[in-house]
Design a protein around this motif. Structure first.
Motif, PDB file in Angstrom:
ATOM      1  N   MET A   1     -69.119  10.446 -21.866  1.00  9.91           N
ATOM      2  CA  MET A   1     -68.272   9.545 -21.851  1.00  9.91           C
ATOM      3  C   MET A   1     -67.306  10.010 -22.705  1.00  9.91           C
ATOM      4  N   ALA A   2     -66.228   9.257 -22.742  1.00 10.57           N
ATOM      5  CA  ALA A   2     -65.053   9.615 -23.699  1.00 10.57           C
ATOM      6  C   ALA A   2     -65.115   8.481 -24.788  1.00 10.57           C
ATOM      7  N   GLY A   3     -66.071   7.419 -24.649  1.00  8.62           N
ATOM      8  CA  GLY A   3     -66.229   6.443 -25.796  1.00  8.62           C
ATOM      9  C   GLY A   3     -66.405   5.188 -25.062  1.00  8.62           C
ATOM     10  N   ALA A   4     -66.768   4.191 -26.170  1.00  6.43           N
ATOM     11  CA  ALA A   4     -66.812   2.726 -25.505  1.00  6.43           C
ATOM     12  C   ALA A   4     -65.830   2.259 -24.691  1.00  6.43           C
ATOM     13  N   VAL A   5     -64.727   2.421 -25.288  1.00  8.82           N
ATOM     14  CA  VAL A   5     -63.557   1.984 -24.533  1.00  8.82           C
ATOM     15  C   VAL A   5     -63.307   2.268 -23.184  1.00  8.82           C
ATOM     16  N   ALA A   6     -63.785   3.628 -22.968  1.00 11.23           N
ATOM     17  CA  ALA A   6     -63.435   4.140 -21.505  1.00 11.23           C
ATOM     18  C   ALA A   6     -64.531   3.845 -20.669  1.00 11.23           C
ATOM     19  N   ALA A   7     -65.881   3.518 -21.515  1.00 15.35           N
ATOM     20  CA  ALA A   7     -66.917   2.872 -20.646  1.00 15.35           C
ATOM     21  C   ALA A   7     -66.610   1.636 -20.074  1.00 15.35           C
ATOM     22  N   VAL A 154     -65.153  12.495  -8.213  1.00 14.61           N
ATOM     23  CA  VAL A 154     -64.523  13.191  -7.723  1.00 14.61           C
ATOM     24  C   VAL A 154     -63.287  12.559  -7.263  1.00 14.61           C
ATOM     25  N   THR A 155     -63.177  11.212  -7.321  1.00 16.76           N
ATOM     26  CA  THR A 155     -62.014  10.255  -7.076  1.00 16.76           C
ATOM     27  C   THR A 155     -60.907  10.469  -8.105  1.00 16.76           C
ATOM     28  N   PRO A 156     -59.787   9.837  -7.318  1.00 14.49           N
ATOM     29  CA  PRO A 156     -58.511   9.969  -8.444  1.00 14.49           C
ATOM     30  C   PRO A 156     -58.766   9.105  -9.717  1.00 14.49           C
ATOM     31  N   SER A 157     -59.456   7.975  -9.493  1.00 15.59           N
ATOM     32  CA  SER A 157     -59.356   7.179 -10.789  1.00 15.59           C
ATOM     33  C   SER A 157     -60.839   7.432 -11.308  1.00 15.59           C
ATOM     34  N   GLY A 158     -61.815   7.882 -10.497  1.00 10.77           N
ATOM     35  CA  GLY A 158     -62.962   7.895 -11.333  1.00 10.77           C
ATOM     36  C   GLY A 158     -63.356   9.136 -12.408  1.00 10.77           C
ATOM     37  N   ALA A 159     -62.364  10.302 -11.935  1.00 12.64           N
ATOM     38  CA  ALA A 159     -62.475  11.362 -12.905  1.00 12.64           C
ATOM     39  C   ALA A 159     -61.659  11.092 -14.138  1.00 12.64           C
ATOM     40  N   LEU A 165     -68.475  16.052 -15.555  1.00 10.00           N
ATOM     41  CA  LEU A 165     -69.753  16.869 -15.438  1.00 10.00           C
ATOM     42  C   LEU A 165     -70.687  16.168 -15.813  1.00 10.00           C
ATOM     43  N   GLN A 166     -70.756  15.522 -17.116  1.00  8.30           N
ATOM     44  CA  GLN A 166     -71.851  14.669 -17.647  1.00  8.30           C
ATOM     45  C   GLN A 166     -72.128  13.401 -16.840  1.00  8.30           C
ATOM     46  N   GLN A 167     -71.138  12.750 -16.170  1.00 14.13           N
ATOM     47  CA  GLN A 167     -71.326  11.532 -15.312  1.00 14.13           C
ATOM     48  C   GLN A 167     -71.968  11.895 -14.114  1.00 14.13           C
ATOM     49  N   HIS A 168     -71.797  13.305 -13.363  1.00 13.26           N
ATOM     50  CA  HIS A 168     -72.243  13.830 -12.201  1.00 13.26           C
ATOM     51  C   HIS A 168     -73.752  14.071 -12.484  1.00 13.26           C
ATOM     52  N   ASP A 169     -73.840  14.332 -13.701  1.00 21.50           N
ATOM     53  CA  ASP A 169     -75.276  14.834 -13.995  1.00 21.50           C
ATOM     54  C   ASP A 169     -76.176  13.745 -14.255  1.00 21.50           C
ATOM     55  N   GLY A 170     -75.479  12.562 -14.688  1.00 28.27           N
ATOM     56  CA  GLY A 170     -76.275  11.125 -14.697  1.00 28.27           C
ATOM     57  C   GLY A 170     -76.616  10.717 -13.540  1.00 28.27           C
ATOM     58  N   ILE A 171     -75.723  10.861 -12.512  1.00 27.59           N
ATOM     59  CA  ILE A 171     -75.921  10.275 -11.111  1.00 27.59           C
ATOM     60  C   ILE A 171     -76.778  11.094 -10.319  1.00 27.59           C
ATOM     61  N   VAL A 172     -76.878  12.421 -10.475  1.00 28.29           N
ATOM     62  CA  VAL A 172     -77.778  13.256 -10.042  1.00 28.29           C
ATOM     63  C   VAL A 172     -79.260  12.929 -10.547  1.00 28.29           C
ATOM     64  N   ALA A 173     -79.324  12.655 -11.895  1.00 31.55           N
ATOM     65  CA  ALA A 173     -80.716  12.318 -12.580  1.00 31.55           C
ATOM     66  C   ALA A 173     -81.090  10.832 -12.085  1.00 31.55           C
ATOM     67  N   THR A 174     -79.980  10.175 -11.748  1.00 34.30           N
ATOM     68  CA  THR A 174     -80.529   8.581 -11.201  1.00 34.30           C
ATOM     69  C   THR A 174     -80.976   8.671 -10.009  1.00 34.30           C
ATOM     70  N   ASN A 175     -80.499   9.703  -8.965  1.00 31.18           N
ATOM     71  CA  ASN A 175     -80.841   9.709  -7.827  1.00 31.18           C
ATOM     72  C   ASN A 175     -82.380  10.247  -7.654  1.00 31.18           C
ATOM     73  N   GLY A 176     -82.425  11.306  -8.508  1.00 29.86           N
ATOM     74  CA  GLY A 176     -83.647  11.901  -8.799  1.00 29.86           C
ATOM     75  C   GLY A 176     -84.887  10.925  -9.010  1.00 29.86           C
ATOM     76  N   VAL A 177     -84.713   9.953  -9.792  1.00 26.38           N
ATOM     77  CA  VAL A 177     -85.723   9.112 -10.151  1.00 26.38           C
ATOM     78  C   VAL A 177     -85.999   7.893  -8.821  1.00 26.38           C
ATOM     79  N   MET A 178     -84.929   7.574  -8.102  1.00 22.11           N
ATOM     80  CA  MET A 178     -85.126   6.810  -7.068  1.00 22.11           C
ATOM     81  C   MET A 178     -85.660   7.668  -6.055  1.00 22.11           C
ATOM     82  N   GLU A 179     -85.352   8.818  -5.578  1.00 21.72           N
ATOM     83  CA  GLU A 179     -86.094   9.651  -4.411  1.00 21.72           C
ATOM     84  C   GLU A 179     -87.417   9.934  -4.736  1.00 21.72           C
ATOM     85  N   ARG A 180     -87.848  10.057  -6.250  1.00 25.38           N
ATOM     86  CA  ARG A 180     -89.179  10.334  -6.633  1.00 25.38           C
ATOM     87  C   ARG A 180     -89.932   8.937  -6.440  1.00 25.38           C
TER      88      ARG A 180
END
Length: 235
Positions: A1-7, A154-159, A165-180
């Motif tokens: 993340m770019a910081g608390a404000v961005a989050a 990958v959306t105009p606002s989300g990016a 890349l960091q947020q994508h990795d977080g989503i992938v990890a989150t999905n891995g937890v749910m799948e497992r």
């Protein structure tokens, strides 16, 4: 993340026009008066309530239509999704509604706001355990389906918020937890992450807010979710 404000800004964006607090209520487009079909309750966040699309375009509504009227099928009695909800919010606000709703089938899609808010993956995992086990107290495993978190980066606002890349990795990890955790309990997991990535090249798959899926993207999800759910219902 770019910081608390961005989050914080992104968390507001992911909540759309709704308020992230308060108790969820049955959503427009639910069909509580229908005479046939298993009572279907959808749990989740903005991706379940369908921020920035009309009720018929939401994936739970499209799923009911896709399954058709031939029994066994579903009737949507409540969409409990709320903009901005984390896995903890789902436990606190959505799970208590289940007893009164008496679901016979449920879907769960939760986790993007855990990623956005920097919730530790261990906390998310514990919350998923609580959620899935609570559902299993009420339903057999073959009457529950979990759905992956899409990739909003990958959306105009989300990016624009944080390192994609960091947020994508977080989503992938989150999905891995749910799948497992779903797999360990014999619960179906439907991976739609690759479908959401198509929005990088096809802007018709993005809603008018520039962040959430459009009805067209949800239709792609439902092709995959519907196949899984049909298998669960009709064997």
């Amino acid at each position: 993340m770019a910081g608390a404000v961005a989050a914080g800004v992104l968390a507001v964006a992911l909540t759309g026009c709704g308020v992230s607090g308060g108790s969820p209520t049955p959503a427009p487009g639910a069909t509580p008066s229908a005479a046939t079909g298993l009572r279907y309750v959808a749990l989740g966040d903005s991706y379940t309530i369908g921020t920035s699309v009309e009720p018929p375009e939401r994936f739970p509504n499209q799923l009911v239509v896709a399954l058709g009227a031939e029994e066994p099928t579903l009737r949507l009695v409540a969409n409990l999704g709320v903009n901005g909800y984390t896995s903890a919010d789902l436990i606190r606000e959505e799970l208590p509604a289940l007893d009164a709703l008496e679901p016979e089938f449920a879907t769960v899609l939760i986790g993007v706001n855990d990623v956005v808010q920097g919730v530790p993956i261990e906390t998310y995992e514990a919350n998923v355990v609580t959620t899935l086990d609570a559902l299993l107290d009420r339903l057999p495993a073959d009457r529950i389906a979990t759905v992956a978190v899409p990739d909003y980066t990958v959306t105009p606002s989300g990016a624009d918020y944080g390192d994609p890349l960091q947020q994508h990795d977080g989503i992938v990890a989150t999905n891995g937890v749910m799948e497992r955790l779903a797999g360990e309990r014999g619960i179906a997991f439907v991976d739609i992450l690759d479908l959401s990535l198509r929005a990088a090249d096809d802007r018709s798959l993005i809603a008018g807010d520039g962040l959430h899926p459009s009805g067209a993207q949800y239709a792609l999800w439902v092709e995959r979710i519907g196949h899984v759910v049909e298998g669960l219902l009709r064997g």
